[in-house]
Design a protein around this motif. Sequence first.
Motif, mmCIF file in Angstrom:
data_model
loop_
_atom_site.group_PDB
_atom_site.id
_atom_site.type_symbol
_atom_site.label_atom_id
_atom_site.label_comp_id
_atom_site.label_asym_id
_atom_site.label_seq_id
_atom_site.Cartn_x
_atom_site.Cartn_y
_atom_site.Cartn_z
ATOM 1 N N VAL A 326 0.837 -1.196 0.000
ATOM 2 C CA VAL A 326 0.000 0.000 0.000
ATOM 3 C C VAL A 326 0.874 1.248 0.000
ATOM 4 C CG1 VAL A 326 -1.681 1.346 1.334
ATOM 5 C CG2 VAL A 326 -1.954 -1.140 1.117
ATOM 6 N N GLU A 327 1.893 1.252 0.841
ATOM 7 C CA GLU A 327 2.795 2.407 0.893
ATOM 8 C C GLU A 327 3.594 2.543 -0.394
ATOM 9 O OE1 GLU A 327 6.331 4.358 3.680
ATOM 10 O OE2 GLU A 327 5.301 2.531 4.299
ATOM 11 N N ASP A 328 4.153 1.445 -0.870
ATOM 12 C CA ASP A 328 4.947 1.500 -2.091
ATOM 13 C C ASP A 328 4.121 1.990 -3.275
ATOM 14 O OD1 ASP A 328 7.102 0.517 -0.693
ATOM 15 O OD2 ASP A 328 6.927 -1.527 -1.458
ATOM 16 N N ALA A 329 2.846 1.599 -3.319
ATOM 17 C CA ALA A 329 2.003 1.910 -4.473
ATOM 18 C C ALA A 329 1.470 3.323 -4.463
ATOM 19 C CB ALA A 329 0.825 0.926 -4.531
ATOM 20 N N THR A 330 1.374 3.941 -3.294
ATOM 21 C CA THR A 330 0.658 5.224 -3.199
ATOM 22 C C THR A 330 1.508 6.392 -2.713
ATOM 23 O OG1 THR A 330 -0.096 4.771 -0.934
ATOM 24 C CG2 THR A 330 -1.496 3.994 -2.749
ATOM 25 N N VAL A 331 2.662 6.127 -2.153
ATOM 26 C CA VAL A 331 3.534 7.209 -1.683
ATOM 27 C C VAL A 331 4.625 7.407 -2.723
ATOM 28 C CG1 VAL A 331 5.105 8.003 0.112
ATOM 29 C CG2 VAL A 331 3.061 6.671 0.727
ATOM 30 N N PRO A 332 4.695 8.590 -3.331
ATOM 31 C CA PRO A 332 5.636 8.778 -4.437
ATOM 32 C C PRO A 332 7.086 8.659 -4.001
ATOM 33 C CG PRO A 332 4.634 10.872 -3.797
ATOM 34 C CD PRO A 332 3.890 9.799 -3.063
ATOM 35 N N LEU A 345 0.316 16.612 -10.401
ATOM 36 C CA LEU A 345 0.101 15.227 -10.026
ATOM 37 C C LEU A 345 1.373 14.408 -10.222
ATOM 38 C CD1 LEU A 345 -3.361 14.448 -11.704
ATOM 39 C CD2 LEU A 345 -2.923 14.857 -9.288
ATOM 40 N N GLY A 346 1.490 13.404 -9.391
ATOM 41 C CA GLY A 346 2.500 12.388 -9.596
ATOM 42 C C GLY A 346 1.821 11.084 -9.969
ATOM 43 N N TYR A 347 2.625 10.071 -10.252
ATOM 44 C CA TYR A 347 2.079 8.768 -10.596
ATOM 45 C C TYR A 347 2.992 7.721 -10.015
ATOM 46 C CZ TYR A 347 -0.814 5.585 -13.366
ATOM 47 O OH TYR A 347 -1.714 4.623 -13.767
ATOM 48 N N GLN A 348 2.472 6.956 -9.048
ATOM 49 C CA GLN A 348 3.284 5.919 -8.428
ATOM 50 C C GLN A 348 2.983 4.584 -9.106
ATOM 51 O OE1 GLN A 348 5.856 6.406 -6.848
ATOM 52 N NE2 GLN A 348 6.326 4.588 -5.654
ATOM 53 N N TYR A 349 2.390 3.624 -8.440
ATOM 54 C CA TYR A 349 2.101 2.333 -9.059
ATOM 55 C C TYR A 349 0.634 2.273 -9.481
ATOM 56 C CZ TYR A 349 6.553 0.607 -7.132
ATOM 57 O OH TYR A 349 7.886 0.418 -6.830
ATOM 58 N N GLN A 350 0.320 2.960 -10.581
ATOM 59 C CA GLN A 350 -1.035 3.009 -11.136
ATOM 60 C C GLN A 350 -2.005 3.743 -10.209
ATOM 61 O OE1 GLN A 350 -1.917 0.927 -14.396
ATOM 62 N NE2 GLN A 350 0.246 1.509 -14.495
ATOM 63 N N TRP A 351 -1.485 4.583 -9.359
ATOM 64 C CA TRP A 351 -2.259 5.521 -8.547
ATOM 65 C C TRP A 351 -1.728 6.927 -8.820
ATOM 66 C CZ3 TRP A 351 -6.276 4.382 -5.149
ATOM 67 C CH2 TRP A 351 -6.437 3.042 -4.769
ATOM 68 N N TRP A 352 -2.641 7.894 -8.955
ATOM 69 C CA TRP A 352 -2.259 9.293 -9.073
ATOM 70 C C TRP A 352 -2.007 9.852 -7.677
ATOM 71 C CZ3 TRP A 352 -1.360 11.438 -13.745
ATOM 72 C CH2 TRP A 352 -1.924 10.824 -14.866
#
Length: 409
Positions: A326-332, A345-352
């Motif tokens: 969850v952290e890896d996917a949503t925290v840039p 906007l940023g883009y992490q793992y398929q989350w803006w």
Amino acid sequence: MALLRYFARMTGMALAVSALGSPAAAQNDGSRWLTPTMIQARAHMFDPALNYLTFQHMDQMFATRTVEAGPDTWELPSEPVSLEGRYTINGEEMDLEAALEATATNALVVVKDGKIVFEEYRNGSDADTRFITFSVAKSYVSTLVGLALADGAIDSLDDPVTKYLPEMEGSGYDGTTIRDLLRMRSGVDWLEVYKFGSETQLTTVHDNSLVGYKYRWCDYAADESRPGAHEPGEVFNYATLDTSVLGCIVEKAVGKPGAEYMSEKLWKPAGMESDAYWIMDGPESVGREFYGAGLNATARDHARFGLMFLNGGKANGKQVVPADWVEDATVPDEGYEPTAEGEDLGYQYQWWTFTDSDVYAALGLHHQYIYIDPANELVIVKASYTAEPVGRDAENEELFRQITDKLTD
């Protein structure tokens, strides 16, 4: 406002079938989905006068695959709060109902402190309606990647695509890693333009796959994709094709259809209330789940998904998604927000991700949202039916800010 700048090139959506071709022609025996009436219906699903309705009933237009819910529902407590009052949308003051109409709302569900505080359905929809929310699906596919990684079915995010999909050798995805796909930095030559009559890759694949049922998105990726101007990992380029390849990696790694894996590892353990379904990029003989944008689910279940992420992957009394994912996917990660200089906007793992805050969101075409605000313990789900595929995110961000203010004052 922010999303508009990313997709300023996008000025329409293909609404008719262009010349249908097949890079790897598959025999299609799904005759009931290939009548002229069904093909034209799929081609016109975005028509502005009717998309409020088509976005509620995609299973009547497409072959589908069910994501089964289980018997153990995650019951969300309800504690209704009035959101009545004055709202300002695009500089005009109005009441709540007018604000929902102005932002083309089919459904709005607000969860605060783990409780449903507001729930509104419009235009014939209700709590049981399964809405298509387009690229919101990308955040679900990312989650399936995380689950497959935790299961050991995927060894590493730094594995090359070709380790799982050897048919991609020689394609634009030869040399790209799973992490590159998650970050939309595949390096593949792709222009995500939603424009009627164009000859872009998206229009070609849309018409042949989703409308004409000639081949899968991953078939196009294997047979027709080409390297772009940048090496994998270097430059952000939003590409639904990348997510389609991610989904195909998951299904190959786990050895089963994505909907089945999603039911087993996510939907049932999280206690989702209703079955979801994926529209398919062709019937059983041709297609599988349209991973890039094809998930249909109730607004409440989208809210459960958002709340699960807000809770660090916990849902229905258990750890469903690993907290570190969850952290890896949503925290840039450092250097990955914003996606380009001057963007919001940023883009992490398929989350803006939203700059200058810890807000992140799953966003979809025609203004669909799972908006997660950790600082305020808030999840907002919005199913919309705008005439324009992109470009009206500023008014939705205004609406969300004003809802947040009403709930936190």
